[in-house]
Design a protein around this motif. Structure first.
Motif, PDB file in Angstrom:
ATOM      1  N   UNK A 115       0.829  -1.215   0.000  1.00 12.79           N
ATOM      2  CA  UNK A 115       0.000   0.000   0.000  1.00 12.79           C
ATOM      3  C   UNK A 115       0.861   1.261   0.000  1.00 12.79           C
ATOM      4  N   UNK A 116       1.930   1.256   0.768  1.00 14.97           N
ATOM      5  CA  UNK A 116       2.842   2.395   0.830  1.00 14.97           C
ATOM      6  C   UNK A 116       3.409   2.697  -0.559  1.00 14.97           C
ATOM      7  N   UNK A 117       3.830   1.662  -1.273  1.00 12.52           N
ATOM      8  CA  UNK A 117       4.389   1.833  -2.618  1.00 12.52           C
ATOM      9  C   UNK A 117       3.321   2.312  -3.589  1.00 12.52           C
ATOM     10  N   UNK A 118       2.167   1.666  -3.582  1.00 10.59           N
ATOM     11  CA  UNK A 118       1.086   2.028  -4.508  1.00 10.59           C
ATOM     12  C   UNK A 118       0.638   3.472  -4.284  1.00 10.59           C
ATOM     13  N   UNK A 119       0.441   3.856  -3.023  1.00 18.21           N
ATOM     14  CA  UNK A 119       0.005   5.225  -2.725  1.00 18.21           C
ATOM     15  C   UNK A 119       1.074   6.244  -3.110  1.00 18.21           C
ATOM     16  N   UNK A 120       2.330   5.898  -2.926  1.00 20.76           N
ATOM     17  CA  UNK A 120       3.415   6.793  -3.324  1.00 20.76           C
ATOM     18  C   UNK A 120       3.408   7.036  -4.829  1.00 20.76           C
ATOM     19  N   UNK A 121       3.178   5.991  -5.611  1.00 22.19           N
ATOM     20  CA  UNK A 121       3.113   6.133  -7.064  1.00 22.19           C
ATOM     21  C   UNK A 121       1.892   6.956  -7.455  1.00 22.19           C
ATOM     22  N   UNK A 122       0.756   6.665  -6.836  1.00 19.97           N
ATOM     23  CA  UNK A 122      -0.473   7.394  -7.156  1.00 19.97           C
ATOM     24  C   UNK A 122      -0.354   8.885  -6.838  1.00 19.97           C
ATOM     25  N   UNK A 123       0.361   9.216  -5.779  1.00 22.04           N
ATOM     26  CA  UNK A 123       0.488  10.610  -5.357  1.00 22.04           C
ATOM     27  C   UNK A 123       1.774  11.263  -5.872  1.00 22.04           C
ATOM     28  N   UNK A 124       2.508  10.547  -6.733  1.00 23.18           N
ATOM     29  CA  UNK A 124       3.743  11.061  -7.337  1.00 23.18           C
ATOM     30  C   UNK A 124       4.758  11.493  -6.282  1.00 23.18           C
ATOM     31  N   UNK A 125       4.965  10.631  -5.273  1.00 20.72           N
ATOM     32  CA  UNK A 125       5.901  10.932  -4.189  1.00 20.72           C
ATOM     33  C   UNK A 125       6.877   9.795  -3.961  1.00 20.72           C
ATOM     34  N   UNK A 130      10.071   8.717  -0.947  1.00 26.05           N
ATOM     35  CA  UNK A 130      10.441   8.963   0.450  1.00 26.05           C
ATOM     36  C   UNK A 130      11.324  10.202   0.580  1.00 26.05           C
ATOM     37  N   UNK A 131      12.195  10.431  -0.399  1.00 23.59           N
ATOM     38  CA  UNK A 131      13.109  11.571  -0.308  1.00 23.59           C
ATOM     39  C   UNK A 131      12.514  12.872  -0.839  1.00 23.59           C
ATOM     40  N   UNK A 132      11.211  12.880  -1.174  1.00 20.39           N
ATOM     41  CA  UNK A 132      10.555  14.098  -1.605  1.00 20.39           C
ATOM     42  C   UNK A 132      10.530  14.324  -3.111  1.00 20.39           C
ATOM     43  N   UNK A 133      11.285  13.521  -3.873  1.00 28.07           N
ATOM     44  CA  UNK A 133      11.263  13.665  -5.329  1.00 28.07           C
ATOM     45  C   UNK A 133       9.969  13.096  -5.882  1.00 28.07           C
ATOM     46  N   UNK A 134       9.570  13.579  -7.054  1.00 27.91           N
ATOM     47  CA  UNK A 134       8.437  12.999  -7.763  1.00 27.91           C
ATOM     48  C   UNK A 134       8.868  11.716  -8.458  1.00 27.91           C
ATOM     49  N   UNK A 135       7.924  10.942  -8.944  1.00 32.31           N
ATOM     50  CA  UNK A 135       8.230   9.659  -9.586  1.00 32.31           C
ATOM     51  C   UNK A 135       9.099   9.803 -10.834  1.00 32.31           C
ATOM     52  N   UNK A 136       9.034  10.953 -11.495  1.00 34.47           N
ATOM     53  CA  UNK A 136       9.838  11.144 -12.704  1.00 34.47           C
ATOM     54  C   UNK A 136      11.028  12.083 -12.482  1.00 34.47           C
ATOM     55  N   UNK A 137      11.346  12.393 -11.237  1.00 38.75           N
ATOM     56  CA  UNK A 137      12.513  13.216 -10.923  1.00 38.75           C
ATOM     57  C   UNK A 137      13.717  12.300 -10.727  1.00 38.75           C
ATOM     58  N   UNK A 138      14.731  12.479 -11.560  1.00 34.57           N
ATOM     59  CA  UNK A 138      15.900  11.609 -11.512  1.00 34.57           C
ATOM     60  C   UNK A 138      17.047  12.287 -10.800  1.00 34.57           C
TER      61      UNK A 138
END
Length: 88
Positions: free
Chosen positions: A12-22, A24-32
């Protein structure tokens, strides 16, 4: 390939992070993170590289030696290699 077992809470933690574009370190899912690669950084190796990705820094050195075949087996030489790495 290794199998990774996740609890329902971890999933759930992983799925919600992807859904909310977050992340753990504050970057978005597409921030490299910036990646840096250097080669031939250690002079007494056959090959070496240093890779920096975010706060991770990896140094790898490889040495290879080809051995002369023995007199009784002239068609059978050998290859030895050594790999060392540091992560800091």
């Amino acid at each position: 390939m290794a199998t990774v077992v996740l609890s329902e809470a971890e999933k759930l933690y992983i799925v919600h992070g992807v859904q909310e574009d977050l992340r753990v370190d504050g970057r978005g899912c597409e921030d490299y993170r910036c990646a840096e690669v250097e080669t031939d950084v250690v002079s007494n190796t056959s090959g070496s590289a240093r890779v920096k990705l975010g706060d991770t820094d990896v140094l790898v050195g490889i040495k290879a030696e080809m051995g002369t075949p023995k007199l009784e087996k002239p068609d059978e030489g050998y290859l030895e290699f050594y790999v060392d790495w540091l992560v800091y």
